[in-house]
Design a protein around this motif. Sequence first.
Motif, PDB file in Angstrom:
ATOM      1  N   ASP A  62       0.842  -1.205   0.000  1.00  9.18           N
ATOM      2  CA  ASP A  62       0.000   0.000   0.000  1.00  9.18           C
ATOM      3  C   ASP A  62       0.877   1.255   0.000  1.00  9.18           C
ATOM      4  OD1 ASP A  62       0.532  -0.831   2.930  1.00  9.18           O
ATOM      5  OD2 ASP A  62      -0.061   1.270   3.073  1.00  9.18           O
ATOM      6  N   ALA A  63       0.322   2.339  -0.556  1.00  8.51           N
ATOM      7  CA  ALA A  63       1.112   3.548  -0.796  1.00  8.51           C
ATOM      8  C   ALA A  63       1.646   4.171   0.501  1.00  8.51           C
ATOM      9  CB  ALA A  63       0.272   4.561  -1.571  1.00  8.51           C
ATOM     10  N   GLU A  64       0.807   4.180   1.531  1.00 10.17           N
ATOM     11  CA  GLU A  64       1.231   4.845   2.775  1.00 10.17           C
ATOM     12  C   GLU A  64       2.455   4.145   3.389  1.00 10.17           C
ATOM     13  OE1 GLU A  64      -1.978   5.148   5.606  1.00 10.17           O
ATOM     14  OE2 GLU A  64      -0.629   5.972   7.129  1.00 10.17           O
ATOM     15  N   GLY A  70      10.087   3.860   1.927  1.00 15.55           N
ATOM     16  CA  GLY A  70      10.955   4.586   0.986  1.00 15.55           C
ATOM     17  C   GLY A  70      11.744   5.679   1.690  1.00 15.55           C
ATOM     18  N   ARG A  71      11.059   6.401   2.580  1.00 18.17           N
ATOM     19  CA  ARG A  71      11.746   7.476   3.327  1.00 18.17           C
ATOM     20  C   ARG A  71      12.851   6.897   4.212  1.00 18.17           C
ATOM     21  NH1 ARG A  71       6.163  10.573   4.612  1.00 18.17           N
ATOM     22  NH2 ARG A  71       6.191  12.046   2.881  1.00 18.17           N
ATOM     23  N   LYS A  72      12.571   5.728   4.813  1.00 10.32           N
ATOM     24  CA  LYS A  72      13.584   5.095   5.674  1.00 10.32           C
ATOM     25  C   LYS A  72      14.775   4.636   4.830  1.00 10.32           C
ATOM     26  CE  LYS A  72      14.227   1.753   9.343  1.00 10.32           C
ATOM     27  NZ  LYS A  72      13.607   0.895  10.341  1.00 10.32           N
ATOM     28  N   LEU A  86       5.633  -1.367 -10.215  1.00 11.12           N
ATOM     29  CA  LEU A  86       4.752  -0.622 -11.104  1.00 11.12           C
ATOM     30  C   LEU A  86       3.283  -1.005 -10.871  1.00 11.12           C
ATOM     31  CD1 LEU A  86       5.675   0.679 -14.537  1.00 11.12           C
ATOM     32  CD2 LEU A  86       3.360   0.698 -13.604  1.00 11.12           C
ATOM     33  N   THR A  87       2.785  -0.525  -9.710  1.00 17.44           N
ATOM     34  CA  THR A  87       1.370  -0.660  -9.361  1.00 17.44           C
ATOM     35  C   THR A  87       0.872   0.762  -9.148  1.00 17.44           C
ATOM     36  OG1 THR A  87       1.958  -0.728  -7.020  1.00 17.44           O
ATOM     37  CG2 THR A  87       1.763  -2.849  -8.163  1.00 17.44           C
ATOM     38  N   TRP A  88      -0.413   0.921  -8.984  1.00 16.31           N
ATOM     39  CA  TRP A  88      -0.931   2.285  -8.756  1.00 16.31           C
ATOM     40  C   TRP A  88      -0.333   2.859  -7.471  1.00 16.31           C
ATOM     41  CZ3 TRP A  88      -2.543   4.805 -12.618  1.00 16.31           C
ATOM     42  CH2 TRP A  88      -3.150   6.051 -12.439  1.00 16.31           C
ATOM     43  N   ALA A  89      -0.248   2.016  -6.415  1.00 14.88           N
ATOM     44  CA  ALA A  89       0.358   2.464  -5.153  1.00 14.88           C
ATOM     45  C   ALA A  89       1.832   2.820  -5.361  1.00 14.88           C
ATOM     46  CB  ALA A  89       0.221   1.372  -4.098  1.00 14.88           C
ATOM     47  N   GLY A  90       2.513   2.057  -6.209  1.00 13.63           N
ATOM     48  CA  GLY A  90       3.923   2.344  -6.498  1.00 13.63           C
ATOM     49  C   GLY A  90       4.078   3.677  -7.211  1.00 13.63           C
ATOM     50  N   LEU A  97       7.858  10.593  -3.450  1.00 19.19           N
ATOM     51  CA  LEU A  97       9.299  10.577  -3.162  1.00 19.19           C
ATOM     52  C   LEU A  97      10.058  11.486  -4.122  1.00 19.19           C
ATOM     53  CD1 LEU A  97       9.852   6.753  -2.445  1.00 19.19           C
ATOM     54  CD2 LEU A  97      10.042   8.625  -0.793  1.00 19.19           C
ATOM     55  N   THR A  98       9.657  11.495  -5.389  1.00 15.53           N
ATOM     56  CA  THR A  98      10.298  12.363  -6.375  1.00 15.53           C
ATOM     57  C   THR A  98      10.144  13.827  -5.963  1.00 15.53           C
ATOM     58  OG1 THR A  98       9.889  10.759  -8.128  1.00 15.53           O
ATOM     59  CG2 THR A  98      10.333  13.000  -8.828  1.00 15.53           C
TER      60      THR A  98
END
Length: 217
Positions: A62-64, A70-72, A86-90, A97-98
């Motif tokens: 999941d995105a959250e 990703g931040r870690k 490459l999923t919608w959450a991704g 992040l970008t």
Amino acid sequence: MKFFVDTAEIDAIKELHALGMVDGVTTNPSLIAKSGRDILEVTKEICDIVDGPVSAEVVALDAETMLAEGRKLAKIADNIAVKVPLTWAGLQTCKALTDEGTMVNVTLCFSANQALLAAKAGATFISPFIGRLDDINLDGLELIEDIRTIYDNYGYDTQILAASIRSANHMSECAKIGADVATAPPGVIKAMANHVLTDKGLAGFMADVEKAGIKIL
Ligand code: E4P
């Protein structure tokens, strides 16, 4: 074309790095599992060896949670590229992040449409998987060509990181097409040095060295 090494094996990275062959490293959960190491620890060690981008992949769906992971991962070192599927959450995680200034590698890409979405979401790298398409009788290299055409048509900055490379031939074909980066296992990079005529020619020279007693040292 930049060379990334697709491994989490420290000795293999060091060997190729010493020859100037490593512009970056890619890992994934399977490669981390194979190394038997802790993901944070081994990724930090790789970042200390290599100056270029080091991809470390999130494991949430999941995105959250992906964003938190990703931040870690991004805190490990400045050269981390967070890898998201490459999923919608991704794609949502990629955009977030970008926007925060983190490099993102969008992985598990199997179509030109997916690559188009990753570019729109601001991905630093898109990873189309050549070998896994070839495995199901599709044409992985054709996908690299299609993405190259689409990105060039519109001037997208996202770099094409050809992945799931299984042979030395894949490497030269990717370079001919104009992939920005190719990531390959150490064995494939080393296999690029092989040619049957090199072996045959060397055997002939060595026979003459023996016959003539040629010595340099
Ligand atoms: C790259 O980022 C991928 O982790 C890798 O190239 C996958 O390769 P495979 O299809 O050989 O597992």
